[in-house]
Design an enzyme around this catalytic site. Structure first.
Site, PDB file in Angstrom:
ATOM      1  N   VAL A   1      -4.084   3.163   5.500  1.00 53.04           N
ATOM      2  CA  VAL A   1      -4.704   2.304   6.496  1.00 53.04           C
ATOM      3  C   VAL A   1      -3.569   1.606   7.243  1.00 53.04           C
ATOM      4  O   VAL A   1      -2.665   1.037   6.630  1.00 53.04           O
ATOM      5  CB  VAL A   1      -5.643   1.264   5.857  1.00 53.04           C
ATOM      6  CG1 VAL A   1      -6.161   0.307   6.921  1.00 53.04           C
ATOM      7  CG2 VAL A   1      -6.801   1.948   5.148  1.00 53.04           C
ATOM      8  N   LYS A   2      -3.615   1.662   8.548  1.00 50.44           N
ATOM      9  CA  LYS A   2      -2.546   1.128   9.386  1.00 50.44           C
ATOM     10  C   LYS A   2      -2.907  -0.278   9.845  1.00 50.44           C
ATOM     11  O   LYS A   2      -3.943  -0.484  10.490  1.00 50.44           O
ATOM     12  CB  LYS A   2      -2.366   2.055  10.588  1.00 50.44           C
ATOM     13  CG  LYS A   2      -0.970   2.188  11.126  1.00 50.44           C
ATOM     14  CD  LYS A   2      -0.954   3.312  12.154  1.00 50.44           C
ATOM     15  CE  LYS A   2       0.408   3.479  12.781  1.00 50.44           C
ATOM     16  NZ  LYS A   2       0.360   4.516  13.835  1.00 50.44           N
ATOM     17  N   ILE A   3      -2.065  -1.262   9.517  1.00 50.06           N
ATOM     18  CA  ILE A   3      -2.302  -2.664   9.875  1.00 50.06           C
ATOM     19  C   ILE A   3      -1.081  -3.194  10.621  1.00 50.06           C
ATOM     20  O   ILE A   3       0.041  -3.049  10.144  1.00 50.06           O
ATOM     21  CB  ILE A   3      -2.561  -3.524   8.620  1.00 50.06           C
ATOM     22  CG1 ILE A   3      -3.819  -3.053   7.889  1.00 50.06           C
ATOM     23  CG2 ILE A   3      -2.687  -4.997   8.989  1.00 50.06           C
ATOM     24  CD1 ILE A   3      -4.107  -3.810   6.594  1.00 50.06           C
TER      25      ILE A   3
END
Length: 371
Positions: A139-141
């Site tokens: 998941v890219k944050i």
């Protein structure tokens, strides 16, 4: 298989592709890149997905079904992108297994509109992690101030994270602390640390674009001599900060408990200035344990004529710091440069997300009207 990409991998650099589309998946191009071009990971973003959905008919049937079901655009975006990421995860699953979970990763970004909302970012991360349901997903944050706590919380819950939009060394230090905090909390909660992974995406070429424009305005010989030197110097110093974090007592204690390193990932490695060699942001950032995510044009350029000459980071830290000092001396403020880049990065990130939502919303309305 490219000899140059083989050499890059032998030096400890993981080659990832900064692109994903259903066309690549259906046509087998992604499988070919994994087999023939040493690609061991994928990154994606809203801009990439907007282009993919706009340029091909591969999404039409799924969009038609979503329209018939009356699905709202926010959920439609999640379902479309999660479908592609899940498929890409399956293509890369053999790489994931063969590397003991180090590579074979595919990234999916949270909704850009929640970048400054910690609780919404965490909720989005949980939803995407559940929706894709693959152990080799990231998941890219984004590394906003509010994003840092979301990164720690997601890691603490066992969600693997790609931290994106890092420009400054100070922000990178905060990301490293957030990583350690999250992994410490995960360990205290009884999670298997070997199952949690993370990379920290440090942006490269955009630094030269911003700094060079300022140097050109200054116009002195000293300023001109510094063109094209800031981005590589900044990234090399980031690697030094990574090594310093790895040497800390807290890092070593968690590593002994099974924690994997949060690898530095060089992002934005396509060359923007045609005056520069087109593989410089790969050739000059070689060191063990890093990831370089490249647009396909850069990947193929490296395969064809990259200048892979071994480790090009160790032994450069004093020189890199001197570059930043020299920039300050001619009137280019590092703190202001990275502040502008982070602001522009988040603005572009949000605008790309809005484009994706607006584009898909229009398609959903069109298909509903035609039904």
């Amino acid at each position: 298989m490219s000899e140059k990409l083989d050499r890059l991998a032998a030096e400890g650099v993981a080659v990832w592709l900064d692109d994903l589309s259903r066309e690549r998946l259906v046509g087998g191009q992604l499988t070919d890149l994994v087999r023939e071009q040493r690609v061991v990971g994928i990154t994606s973003n809203p801009t990439i997905f907007a282009k993919a959905i706009r340029s091909g008919a591969r999404y039409d049937e799924q969009i038609q079904d979503l329209a018939r079901r009356g699905v709202r655009v926010e959920e439609a975006v999640r379902l479309l992108t999660a479908f592609d990421v899940r498929w890409a995860c399956d293509v890369l699953r053999p790489v994931y297994e063969a590397s003991d979970g180090v590579d074979g990763r595919v990234s999916l970004e949270v909704d850009p509109r929640v970048a400054h909302d910690t609780t919404a970012t965490v909720a989005e991360a949980r939803a995407l992690w559940w929706l894709v349901d693959r152990p080799n997903m990231f998941v890219k944050i984004p590394a906003t101030q509010k994003g840092l706590e979301a990164i720690s919380t997601a890691l603490a819950e066992g969600i693997s994270i790609n931290v994106t939009l890092i420009f400054s060394l100070d922000r990178y230090d905060q990301v490293l602390r957030a990583f350690l905090d999250g992994m410490g909390r995960a360990h205290a909660a009884g999670h298997d640390l070997t199952s949690i992974a993370s990379v920290a995406s440090f942006f490269v070429s955009r630094v030269d674009t911003e700094v060079d424009s300022r140097l050109d305005k200054i116009g002195t010989p000293e300023a001109r001599d510094l063109r094209g030197r800031a981005a590589i110097a900044n990234a090399r110093l980031a690697y030094q900060h990574f090594e310093q974090a790895c040497a800390s007592d807290r890092w070593r204690a968690l590593a002994a408990a099974g924690m994997r390193p949060q690898r530095p990932l060089w992002a934005s490695t396509g060359v923007k200035d045609p005056a520069y060699h087109d593989t410089r942001y790969v050739d000059e950032l070689v060191a063990p344990g890093v990831v370089n995510t490249m647009p396909e044009q850069t990947l193929r350029a490296v395969a064809d004529h990259g200048r892979i000459q071994g480790d090009t980071i160790h032994g450069t830290y004093a020189e890199a710091q001197q570059v930043l000092d020299d920039l300050e001396a001619v009137g280019v403020s590092y703190d202001d440069v990275v502040r502008v880049l982070e602001h522009e990065g988040i603005s572009t990130f949000t605008a790309s997300g809005n484009e994706l939502f607006e584009q898909l919303d229009a398609e959903l309305h069109t298909k509903r009207a035609a039904a």
